[in-house]
Design a protein around this motif. Structure first.
Motif, PDB file in Angstrom:
ATOM      1  N   ASP A   1       0.856  -1.174   0.000  1.00  0.00           N
ATOM      2  CA  ASP A   1       0.000   0.000   0.000  1.00  0.00           C
ATOM      3  C   ASP A   1       0.890   1.220   0.000  1.00  0.00           C
ATOM      4  N   PRO A   2       1.080   1.879  -1.143  1.00  0.00           N
ATOM      5  CA  PRO A   2       1.992   3.015  -1.219  1.00  0.00           C
ATOM      6  C   PRO A   2       1.641   4.128  -0.245  1.00  0.00           C
ATOM      7  N   VAL A   3       0.336   4.338  -0.013  1.00  0.00           N
ATOM      8  CA  VAL A   3      -0.068   5.416   0.896  1.00  0.00           C
ATOM      9  C   VAL A   3       0.399   5.119   2.315  1.00  0.00           C
ATOM     10  N   ILE A   4       0.207   3.868   2.766  1.00  0.00           N
ATOM     11  CA  ILE A   4       0.629   3.513   4.120  1.00  0.00           C
ATOM     12  C   ILE A   4       2.143   3.600   4.251  1.00  0.00           C
ATOM     13  N   ASP A   5       2.870   3.175   3.223  1.00  0.00           N
ATOM     14  CA  ASP A   5       4.330   3.313   3.267  1.00  0.00           C
ATOM     15  C   ASP A   5       4.731   4.780   3.378  1.00  0.00           C
ATOM     16  N   LYS A   6       4.019   5.659   2.677  1.00  0.00           N
ATOM     17  CA  LYS A   6       4.311   7.085   2.783  1.00  0.00           C
ATOM     18  C   LYS A   6       4.009   7.599   4.187  1.00  0.00           C
ATOM     19  N   VAL A   7       2.927   7.107   4.773  1.00  0.00           N
ATOM     20  CA  VAL A   7       2.590   7.494   6.150  1.00  0.00           C
ATOM     21  C   VAL A   7       3.727   7.125   7.093  1.00  0.00           C
TER      22      VAL A   7
ATOM     23  N   ARG B   1       0.795  17.517   6.107  1.00  0.00           N
ATOM     24  CA  ARG B   1      -0.251  18.322   6.746  1.00  0.00           C
ATOM     25  C   ARG B   1      -1.055  17.466   7.729  1.00  0.00           C
ATOM     26  N   ARG B   2      -1.352  16.234   7.334  1.00  0.00           N
ATOM     27  CA  ARG B   2      -2.072  15.343   8.250  1.00  0.00           C
ATOM     28  C   ARG B   2      -1.238  15.012   9.476  1.00  0.00           C
ATOM     29  N   PHE B   3       0.066  14.869   9.274  1.00  0.00           N
ATOM     30  CA  PHE B   3       0.962  14.604  10.400  1.00  0.00           C
ATOM     31  C   PHE B   3       0.782  15.669  11.481  1.00  0.00           C
ATOM     32  N   TRP B   4       0.846  16.916  11.093  1.00  0.00           N
ATOM     33  CA  TRP B   4       0.743  18.004  12.070  1.00  0.00           C
ATOM     34  C   TRP B   4      -0.684  18.186  12.563  1.00  0.00           C
ATOM     35  N   THR B   5      -1.665  17.983  11.685  1.00  0.00           N
ATOM     36  CA  THR B   5      -3.065  18.116  12.105  1.00  0.00           C
ATOM     37  C   THR B   5      -3.437  17.054  13.121  1.00  0.00           C
ATOM     38  N   ASP B   6      -3.071  15.804  12.858  1.00  0.00           N
ATOM     39  CA  ASP B   6      -3.404  14.716  13.780  1.00  0.00           C
ATOM     40  C   ASP B   6      -2.661  14.862  15.107  1.00  0.00           C
TER      41      ASP B   6
ATOM     42  N   ALA C   1      -3.971   8.876  -4.642  1.00  0.00           N
ATOM     43  CA  ALA C   1      -3.220   8.680  -3.406  1.00  0.00           C
ATOM     44  C   ALA C   1      -2.750  10.032  -2.877  1.00  0.00           C
ATOM     45  N   ALA C   2      -2.791  10.169  -1.565  1.00  0.00           N
ATOM     46  CA  ALA C   2      -2.366  11.424  -0.950  1.00  0.00           C
ATOM     47  C   ALA C   2      -0.888  11.674  -1.227  1.00  0.00           C
ATOM     48  N   GLY C   3      -0.566  12.908  -1.581  1.00  0.00           N
ATOM     49  CA  GLY C   3       0.816  13.274  -1.849  1.00  0.00           C
ATOM     50  C   GLY C   3       1.571  13.608  -0.587  1.00  0.00           C
ATOM     51  N   ALA C   4       2.865  13.902  -0.743  1.00  0.00           N
ATOM     52  CA  ALA C   4       3.718  14.177   0.405  1.00  0.00           C
ATOM     53  C   ALA C   4       3.236  15.393   1.184  1.00  0.00           C
ATOM     54  N   THR C   5       2.792  16.422   0.464  1.00  0.00           N
ATOM     55  CA  THR C   5       2.320  17.636   1.145  1.00  0.00           C
ATOM     56  C   THR C   5       1.096  17.354   1.996  1.00  0.00           C
ATOM     57  N   THR C   6       0.167  16.581   1.444  1.00  0.00           N
ATOM     58  CA  THR C   6      -1.047  16.227   2.197  1.00  0.00           C
ATOM     59  C   THR C   6      -0.709  15.404   3.433  1.00  0.00           C
ATOM     60  N   LEU C   7       0.210  14.441   3.283  1.00  0.00           N
ATOM     61  CA  LEU C   7       0.575  13.593   4.407  1.00  0.00           C
ATOM     62  C   LEU C   7       1.277  14.385   5.502  1.00  0.00           C
TER      63      LEU C   7
END
Length: 469
Positions: free
Chosen positions: A47-53, A385-390, A377-383
């Protein structure tokens, strides 16, 4: 010496995939899909998105295929021990009072053994999925229809414990200030909950577990001081138990107790050793992560926690009996030693708090990824942003609830009965059972794994019902 031991271990031991691990080998080299079954598993978990997470959390790939590992055995064990003990150790004498000597000791021992085997099952599963491992990948490979439930349980459990840690700070620091004859301004619990929040917020933004090994080492020192102080009170019958002298604050002890309160405190024992949410960061960050080395980390952490748990639970119950409070340090009179213990207890939970943010944030980001459009799939910028938001949601949410409530006993019981039960018993059992079909491992382990699922489901329903009655 540890590096030498690393080489010796990896020369002699194969991982559960039966892929020989050589000295200096990294995850990308270690994980090799060698047959159709493993290829299928790798494609399921991919899952590329989870790997990016996970990469946002510092699990970077040096050349696009290999993960850099820096954590050693000592640092990993300290972090896992700290994530086990935390502030929950202060609630164990209260749980003991609801069970008595025999049943209380049995539950502490039993919970430790059950959690150690649960970690072993989870480690076996984590080594079968493509690195970096996560709750999401293990769940997707075993019970994919419940991916959201497991990540939600991790987020809920870690969030609840974080709330409890801030409650502890708000409950103990006013006593410290009162002993130091500080003014009324410093006796406000809301002030100290806010101060604790301001301390943990910056540290909670760190991205890897290994970065917290020094605060974990200090936390273990705090646990040792608190435990030995409580033991000293139990060993000295002449020690002053209550403010103003006397024995009015001391209750009776029982050999065994089975009543309504016994079932209410079961969640405290279930949650006592819970650290599964930080086992995956250990798997991902430990150098040469063989099964033997990972078992050494988890079993050492459980054994260390067990020693301190028995000292605190038995000693606290011996001193105050049935009158012990959900936070045992609130029972003790104001002296220089107990005031120091209260201060160290606050520092202990503040050191443990950041260990909760890492798995909670990873699970929240995985849950958010489920709602992304199928073809986008969510890009690096979105991820990022989610990192800091969460992170902000976790911090501010736990702070807000800790400002509202101060009932530590109910918090720990409810967490143990729900989130901890899912990730300590149900998930490891279900994951092992599904990922190790007959003939791929000992039959008795599959039987025990199935038993974990049944036991976890029964305990969760029963304990939640009792708590809410």
């Amino acid at each position: 010496m540890e590096d030498i031991q690393d080489i010796q271990d990896t020369q002699d031991i194969e991982n559960p995939l039966h892929v020989p691990v050589k000295s200096g080998q990294r995850t990308g080299e270690m994980f090799e899909v060698q047959n159709n079954d493993r290829s299928s598993l790798a494609s399921i978990c991919d899952d590329p998105v989870i790997d990016k997470v996970l990469n946002v959390h510092g699990l970077k790939y040096e050349d696009g295929t290999e993960m850099v590992r820096k954590a050693g055995l000592v640092g990993s064990t300290l972090n896992l021990t700290n994530s086990i003990i935390g502030g929950g150790i202060l609630a164990l004498p209260y749980a003991f009072s609801g069970c008595g000597w025999v049943l209380g000791a049995f539950l502490i021992v039993g919970a430790g053994i059950a959690t150690a085997f649960s970690l072993h099952l989870l480690t076996l599963c984590s080594l079968k999925v493509p690195p970096p491992a996560s709750f999401y990948k293990v769940t997707k490979a075993s019970i994919p229809q419940y991916c959201f439930l497991v990540d939600a349980a991790v987020a809920f459990q870690t969030f609840g414990i974080a709330v409890a840690f801030l409650i502890i700070v708000g409950g103990l620091m006013p006593d410290v200030c009162a002993y130091l004859h500080a003014g009324p301004f410093w006796s406000n619990r809301h002030l100290w909950v806010s101060m604790g929040f301001l301390i943990v917020a910056p540290v909670s933004c760190l991205k890897t577990l290994d970065a917290l090994k020094y605060t974990s080492a200090f936390a273990v020192f705090c646990v040792a001081f608190i435990s030995l102080l409580i033991f000293a009170y139990a060993a000295d019958p002449a020690a002053e138990r209550c403010d103003g002298g006397g024995r009015d604050c001391v209750g009776d002890t029982e050999l065994a107790v089975v009543d309504f309160n016994t079932f209410k405190v079961l969640g405290v024992f279930i949650n006592a050793y819970s650290c599964q949410m930080n086992m995956f960061p250990v798997v991902n960050e430990l150098k040469n992560p063989t099964l033997k080395r990972l078992d050494v980390v988890s079993f050492s952490a459980i054994a260390t926690a067990f020693v301190w748990y028995m000292i605190v639970a038995a000693s606290g119950y011996a001193v105050y009996g049935a009158a012990v409070m959900p936070d045992v340090l609130q029972n003790f009179p104001a002296t220089a030693a107990t005031t120091t213990a209260r201060l160290l207890s606050c520092l202990l939970v503040l050191c443990s708090y950041p260990l909760l943010v890492l798995p909670a944030r990873t699970s929240l980001m995985a849950l958010e990824a489920l709602f992304d459009p199928p073809d986008t799939a969510a890009g690096a910028t979105t991820l990022h942003r989610r990192f800091w938001t969460d992170t902000a949601i976790f911090l501010l949410g736990s702070y807000a609830i800790a400002m509202i409530t101060d009932d530590l006993g109910v918090v720990f019981s409810l967490i143990g009965a729900t989130g901890a039960t899912i990730i300590t018993y149900i998930l490891p059992g279900a994951a092992y059972y599904k990922m190790h079909p007959p003939g791929t491992g000992p039959d008795w382990m599959r039987t025990v794994a199935a038993g974990y699922v049944v036991f976890g489901c029964c305990v969760m329903v029963f304990c939640v019902s009792i708590i809410l009655i």
